[in-house]
Design a protein around this motif. Structure first.
Motif, PDB file in Angstrom:
ATOM      1  N   ASP A   1      -5.959  -2.457  -4.379  1.00  0.00           N
ATOM      2  CA  ASP A   1      -5.644  -3.881  -4.496  1.00  0.00           C
ATOM      3  C   ASP A   1      -4.891  -4.373  -3.256  1.00  0.00           C
ATOM      4  N   ALA A   2      -3.925  -3.568  -2.800  1.00  0.00           N
ATOM      5  CA  ALA A   2      -3.166  -3.957  -1.608  1.00  0.00           C
ATOM      6  C   ALA A   2      -4.041  -3.936  -0.367  1.00  0.00           C
TER       7      ALA A   2
ATOM      8  N   PRO B   1      -1.518   3.885  -9.747  1.00  0.00           N
ATOM      9  CA  PRO B   1      -1.131   3.504  -8.382  1.00  0.00           C
ATOM     10  C   PRO B   1      -2.270   3.579  -7.382  1.00  0.00           C
TER      11      PRO B   1
ATOM     12  N   GLN C   1       2.594   1.878  -3.321  1.00  0.00           N
ATOM     13  CA  GLN C   1       1.701   2.429  -4.338  1.00  0.00           C
ATOM     14  C   GLN C   1       1.292   3.859  -4.001  1.00  0.00           C
TER      15      GLN C   1
ATOM     16  N   ARG D   1      -3.832   0.355  -7.460  1.00  0.00           N
ATOM     17  CA  ARG D   1      -2.978  -0.630  -6.807  1.00  0.00           C
ATOM     18  C   ARG D   1      -3.033  -0.497  -5.282  1.00  0.00           C
TER      19      ARG D   1
ATOM     20  N   ASP E   1      -2.597   1.353 -15.734  1.00  0.00           N
ATOM     21  CA  ASP E   1      -1.980   0.962 -14.473  1.00  0.00           C
ATOM     22  C   ASP E   1      -1.841   2.204 -13.600  1.00  0.00           C
TER      23      ASP E   1
ATOM     24  N   GLN F   1       0.827  -1.210   0.000  1.00  0.00           N
ATOM     25  CA  GLN F   1       0.000   0.000   0.000  1.00  0.00           C
ATOM     26  C   GLN F   1       0.859   1.257   0.000  1.00  0.00           C
TER      27      GLN F   1
ATOM     28  N   ARG G   1     -13.006  -0.120  -5.422  1.00  0.00           N
ATOM     29  CA  ARG G   1     -12.107  -0.366  -6.555  1.00  0.00           C
ATOM     30  C   ARG G   1     -12.873  -0.371  -7.870  1.00  0.00           C
TER      31      ARG G   1
END
Length: 400
Positions: free
Chosen positions: A239-240, A233, A116, A236, A231, A113, A307
């Motif tokens: 996602d983390a 961050p 990102q 991401r 992509d 986390q 998300r």
């Protein structure tokens, strides 16, 4: 007098190194972005936060999560014979392997986390630096446009002076021409002041002690690839967080299982030596991780919804940024191709016509004003196109 001149010369020579040190740093766009990546306080601070979260991984990967316990007891036994009794007990609690794996996964997700988030801070910082750089380039091009208009006004004033001397025009033309020069000079000064302000802002933003200047043009558009997958961050990060929530859920489910540990004790009572060993268990009768499980499940559902919503927003933003950038680029190209050549030709023809007396000074000044407005409009189109390029690069995750 000689002493004063000598002192002045000494002061001048002493000041030359300082003057030399104040030579401006010439920046390109890529150079400014690289400087920001290396020295931006916001980016450096975000990277430092990664090291903080790595401490959780160190704790989670320890072979044993709990420290051993040692218990000592002793006392005096009174009776027919008095004795001193004592005992020592050592215990060690063990963690379920599945619980340890869940804690390690959650700690590593926390590191991911922060990694990102650092990329996201870099993305936003690069957008700010690129915008500041392009604003400085824009200000420089406005100075060039204003200087070109001033040169035309000065040429018209020279023609007016010559024709007035020849008796072709009245004093009014000379006065109007000089007024146009003064107005053009004011426009140059205003543009130069705006340029200085933009350069100082860029200097402070990048942490330079010496002044800076920029090298580039608003026409230097970089080809932007259209990524098939975006992509970002900030995606991401979610996602983390989802991975961390999944690990927390696995950890909560392990609370349904008993915890265990081993015990060993040695005691002396009335001269007898007693050696014992055993196993300790905690029975999850009342607290079976109900709270931790409910929180983890709710958090996981929320993060997955966030998300999905963020991904939809990003897709829409990128499509809109592509459409905006392409439209602005096409408009600027058409303006440069169809309008600017006519503006330059009109300026030349108007100046030649005024020189031979075919048009009056008012018509010449009107053509000059229209040409100046056209060039400013073109700069407006170019800066909007370049800023749209910055937005597209930022939203598509190219700059990170």
């Amino acid at each position: 007098m000689n002493r004063i001149r000598a002192l002045a010369g000494f002061v001048l020579l002493a000041g030359l190194p300082a003057i030399a040190q104040q030579q401006p740093v010439v920046l390109t766009l890529e150079g400014a972005l690289e400087r920001a990546r290396q020295l931006s306080p916001a980016i450096l601070a975000a990277r430092m936060r990664i090291d903080e979260t790595r401490g959780r991984v160190i704790g989670a990967t320890l072979p044993l999560a709990a420290n051993p316990t040692v218990e000592l007891e002793g006392g005096r036994r009174s009776g027919e014979t008095s004795t001193t009794d004592y005992g020592v007990a050592i215990g060690q609690d063990f963690e379920l392997p599945s619980r340890r794996r869940a804690r390690i996964d959650a700690a590593r997700a926390g590191v991911a986390q922060e990694e990102q988030r650092a990329r996201d801070v870099e993305r936003e910082t690069l957008r700010e630096v690129a915008t500041s750089f392009l604003r400085a380039v824009e200000a420089g091009e406005r100075v060039s446009a204003a200087s070109g208009g001033k040169q035309l006004a000065e040429e018209a004033a020279r023609i007016a002076d010559r024709r007035y001397a020849a008796g072709d025009v009245a004093q009014l033309d000379v006065n109007l021409a000089r007024t146009a020069v003064a107005r053009a000079d004011a426009e140059v000064r205003i543009a130069e002041a705006a340029l200085r302000g933009q350069l100082i802002h860029l200097q402070v933003l990048l942490g330079f002690a010496e002044p800076v200047t920029v090298r580039g043009s608003l026409r230097d558009e970089t080809s932007i690839a259209r990524p098939e997958t975006i992509d970002r961050p900030d995606v991401r990060v979610l996602d983390a967080e989802i991975a961390e929530a999944e690990a927390d859920m696995r950890l909560a489910r392990t609370l349904r299982w008993p915890e265990f540990g081993v015990r060993a004790s040695y005691a002396r009572e009335e001269g007898d030596r007693i050696l014992l060993g055993g196993v300790g268990l905690t029975l999850p009768v009342f607290n079976r991780g109900q709270e931790a499980t409910a929180v983890a499940e709710a958090r996981l559902m929320r993060l997955r919804a966030e998300r999905e919503a963020l991904q939809q927003t990003i897709d829409a933003d990128v499509r809109g940024a592509i459409a905006t950038h392409d439209a602005l680029r096409d408009a600027a190209s058409a303006f440069e191709r169809n309008v600017l050549p006519l503006v330059e030709e009109n300026e030349r023809l108007a100046l030649e016509s005024y020189d031979v007396g075919q048009i009056g000074l008012g018509e010449l000044l009107l053509v000059r004003r229209e040409a100046f407005d056209a060039r400013r409009a073109f700069i407006d189109q170019l800066i909007e196109m370049r800023l749209a390029e910055v937005e597209l690069r930022t939203k598509s995750g190219v700059w990170q």
